[in-house]
Enzyme design. Sequence first.
Site, PDB file in Angstrom:
ATOM      1  N   CYS A   8      83.269  41.949  51.911  1.00  0.00           N
ATOM      2  CA  CYS A   8      83.714  40.912  50.873  1.00  0.00           C
ATOM      3  C   CYS A   8      83.201  39.578  51.403  1.00  0.00           C
ATOM      4  O   CYS A   8      82.537  39.140  52.476  1.00  0.00           O
ATOM      5  CB  CYS A   8      85.071  40.799  50.695  1.00  0.00           C
ATOM      6  N   ARG A  14      89.793  41.510  49.872  1.00  0.00           N
ATOM      7  CA  ARG A  14      89.498  42.935  49.382  1.00  0.00           C
ATOM      8  C   ARG A  14      88.850  43.896  50.316  1.00  0.00           C
ATOM      9  O   ARG A  14      89.321  44.985  50.387  1.00  0.00           O
ATOM     10  CB  ARG A  14      88.447  42.581  48.378  1.00  0.00           C
ATOM     11  N   ASP A 109      87.777  38.601  43.297  1.00  0.00           N
ATOM     12  CA  ASP A 109      88.613  37.992  44.452  1.00  0.00           C
ATOM     13  C   ASP A 109      89.842  37.581  44.056  1.00  0.00           C
ATOM     14  O   ASP A 109      90.282  36.601  43.244  1.00  0.00           O
ATOM     15  CB  ASP A 109      87.587  36.769  45.185  1.00  0.00           C
TER      16      ASP A 109
END
Length: 144
Positions: A8, A14, A109
């Site tokens: 990420c 994440r 996100d």
Amino acid sequence: MKRVLFVCTGNSCRSPMAEGLMEQRAKREGLPIEADSAGLSAFGGPISDNAITALEEVGIDFHGHTSRQFYPVMAGNYDLIAVMSPMHEHYLRQMGIDKDKILVMDVSDPYGENLETYRKIRDEIADKLDLVIERLGISEGRAV
């Protein structure tokens, strides 16, 4: 054993959640998968508090996680690089990573959001792990 790297932006939300969830699932189901994570703009910081809490709620302890930077040389160590957005895929492709080695999970996100948002993202990632397992060619606990 198949190896997957989750990528990420900062490796603080994440991708570490995906790493923890995949490790837990692989252990629970006897899947021959090792998971790891990195970020495209990681600075060696801790995982976010809400990500820690969201993982703890499903029995995963990630307190010791420190974010780490992704470098193109790392790609050779993994069978698959699962990225969280098309933007991440774009950056990896610019670094010369073969598109066949990349899977886009398309997960928003949650950085800076509330715990409920992190829970939703955690559950979305958990659901999308089927895509990773399928792409790795894993079936019924064995690599195909």
